[in-house]
Design a protein around this motif. Structure first.
Motif, PDB file in Angstrom:
ATOM      1  N   LYS A 134      43.730  32.007  25.676  1.00 43.36           N
ATOM      2  CA  LYS A 134      43.970  32.843  26.737  1.00 43.36           C
ATOM      3  C   LYS A 134      43.517  33.971  26.726  1.00 43.36           C
ATOM      4  O   LYS A 134      43.131  34.375  27.850  1.00 43.36           O
ATOM      5  CB  LYS A 134      45.473  32.684  26.975  1.00 43.36           C
ATOM      6  N   LYS A 135      43.613  34.703  25.475  1.00 39.63           N
ATOM      7  CA  LYS A 135      43.110  36.321  25.527  1.00 39.63           C
ATOM      8  C   LYS A 135      41.587  36.166  25.856  1.00 39.63           C
ATOM      9  O   LYS A 135      41.038  37.298  26.225  1.00 39.63           O
ATOM     10  CB  LYS A 135      43.497  36.924  24.379  1.00 39.63           C
ATOM     11  N   LYS A 136      40.707  35.217  25.572  1.00 37.98           N
ATOM     12  CA  LYS A 136      39.176  35.461  25.683  1.00 37.98           C
ATOM     13  C   LYS A 136      38.591  34.346  26.767  1.00 37.98           C
ATOM     14  O   LYS A 136      37.715  34.678  27.260  1.00 37.98           O
ATOM     15  CB  LYS A 136      38.795  34.655  24.370  1.00 37.98           C
ATOM     16  N   SER A 167      41.326  35.265  38.005  1.00 39.00           N
ATOM     17  CA  SER A 167      41.843  34.952  36.862  1.00 39.00           C
ATOM     18  C   SER A 167      42.277  33.428  36.806  1.00 39.00           C
ATOM     19  O   SER A 167      42.617  32.963  38.087  1.00 39.00           O
ATOM     20  CB  SER A 167      43.141  35.713  36.735  1.00 39.00           C
ATOM     21  N   GLN A 225      39.714  34.046  30.297  1.00 36.98           N
ATOM     22  CA  GLN A 225      40.718  34.202  31.510  1.00 36.98           C
ATOM     23  C   GLN A 225      40.293  34.133  32.585  1.00 36.98           C
ATOM     24  O   GLN A 225      41.076  34.363  33.675  1.00 36.98           O
ATOM     25  CB  GLN A 225      40.957  36.070  30.867  1.00 36.98           C
ATOM     26  N   LYS A 264      36.014  37.217  20.071  1.00 37.79           N
ATOM     27  CA  LYS A 264      36.920  38.275  20.093  1.00 37.79           C
ATOM     28  C   LYS A 264      36.324  39.158  21.248  1.00 37.79           C
ATOM     29  O   LYS A 264      37.302  39.983  21.341  1.00 37.79           O
ATOM     30  CB  LYS A 264      36.680  39.081  18.579  1.00 37.79           C
TER      31      LYS A 264
END
Length: 394
Positions: A324-326, A2, A328, A381
């Motif tokens: 950040k969500k994509k 991460s 990581q 996405k």
């Protein structure tokens, strides 16, 4: 692995890629001079402070930035009536426009001159002198090497300094030395870090530029490599000379040299092969961009492969931090940065946004496909493709 897990290291280290914002809140008459009171903030945090500057300070900063060749909107000087309330209010607004322009430009905002202007407490050090002290300590046990001169403003990193050096064993050959302080994302303990640097320094790969020496301490890392006469990919794309100062080279190039599709295909494939080689061995690059790749002997080779383990922030971090969500993992970061590099090779100039949905109509279909697979909002996405996925792309 991460990229955004919490860091348990205790010592505080600044991330130089964090954006600074500035609001000129007021102006005061101090001993016959107008002083502008500015509120400066780092990133989205609550960390803010006040800085006071006169117009002459703005003018001095502007003179430092003129080498960029950019038309920066500094309001003109005035000989008389400088203390009149109406004029001071107008100048305050004009200076706000000026500082907004500077901070919105990726190269200007990362300049040591701008950082020092807005954050003197953290950036008023002599980074060249500090780096020279570290290098001199290393060279006490490495008598082969001798420093010729510092290469001032050679790169964009404030805490990375470059020196022209020579070897007593190869007097006619030119070498570059870089000293870079460890960054805020450095996780390894000193022993493991030294082992990793030693291992990376011994890598022999057709698409990784070999080095002559590498070492690391608790303060930073030293790397020596051959001087590249043609410079980096960025130098080729910007049609500039490698030895010029960073802002002069890349601030406002007179012409861009985009690559033809066959070269993009070859060089892109070679970069991906090098990245896969690193990732298969538990490493990552951490800052893939046109300044960290070069054409040597007709092959595209990665430079600065120590960025990841030294924990320094990526040039494109201000872009992907909002994804950040994509984005990581460290592989996501290398792939995302590769997409930006591919864009720059295709169109000559960098992509100045974190995503890209529209490409020129004459973009080759296979190039369009891979760029949108990495950089489009729709593709992000579902997350970026892996390095292996990209290597299978036609």
């Amino acid at each position: 692995m991460s990229a955004f897990s919490s860091n348990d290291r205790k010592k505080m280290m600044l991330d130089d890629t964090q954006a600074l914002s500035c609001t000129i809140e007021a102006a005061e008459n101090v001993q016959g001079h107008t002083v502008y009171i500015m509120k400066v903030q780092r990133g989205a945090s609550d960390s803010s402070w006040q800085v006071t500057r006169r117009y002459s300070d703005f003018d001095a900063l502007n003179n430092m930035l003129l080498s960029s060749g950019l038309d920066i909107p500094l309001p003109p000087k005035k000989m008389f009536g400088k203390l009149e309330r109406e004029f001071v209010a107008e100048r305050q607004q004009a200076l706000q426009v000026y500082i907004n322009f500077v901070l919105s430009h990726p190269l200007l905002s990362s300049s040591i001159h701008v950082k020092k202007f807005l954050d003197p407490n953290n950036y008023s050090f002599n980074f060249v002198e500090t780096s020279l002290q570290h290098v001199s300590m290393v060279f006490r046990s490495e008598p082969e090497w001798e420093i010729v001169e510092p290469l001032l403003d050679f790169g964009w990193r404030i805490r990375k300094q470059y020196f022209s050096i020579k070897s007593k064993n190869e007097a006619k050959k030119r070498f570059i030395l870089s000293w870079m302080a460890l960054g805020p994302d450095q996780y390894l303990n000193e022993k493991d870090l030294a082992s990793s640097v030693k291992l990376l320094g011994s890598i022999q790969h057709p698409y990784v530029q070999p080095i002559s020496m590498s070492c690391v301490s608790s303060s930073g890392g030293l790397v020596i490599y051959d001087y590249l006469e043609s410079g980096t990919l960025r130098d080729i794309l910007c049609n500039t000379k490698p030895r010029l100062p960073f802002l002069k080279k890349y601030g406002n190039p007179k012409a861009y040299n985009a690559f033809e599709l066959p070269k993009i295909r070859i060089f892109g494939h070679q970069i991906l092969i090098a990245l896969k080689f690193l990732h298969d061995r538990g490493f990552f690059h951490g800052s893939v961009h046109s300044g960290n790749a070069a054409i040597v002997g007709g092959k595209c080779k990665l430079l600065d492969i120590f960025n990841g383990i030294q924990g320094v922030s990526c040039l494109l971090r201000p872009y992907f931090i909002h994804l950040k969500k994509k984005i990581q993992t460290v592989e996501n970061i290398d792939v995302y940065c590769f997409g930006h590099l591919l864009y720059e090779m295709a169109f000559g100039s960098p992509l100045s946004a974190n995503t890209c949905d529209n490409l020129p109509s004459n973009t080759a279909p296979e190039l369009r496909s891979v760029l949108l697979a990495i950089l489009s909002k729709e593709a992000l996405k579902n997350g970026v493709p892996s390095i292996s996925d990209l290597l299978q792309h036609p």
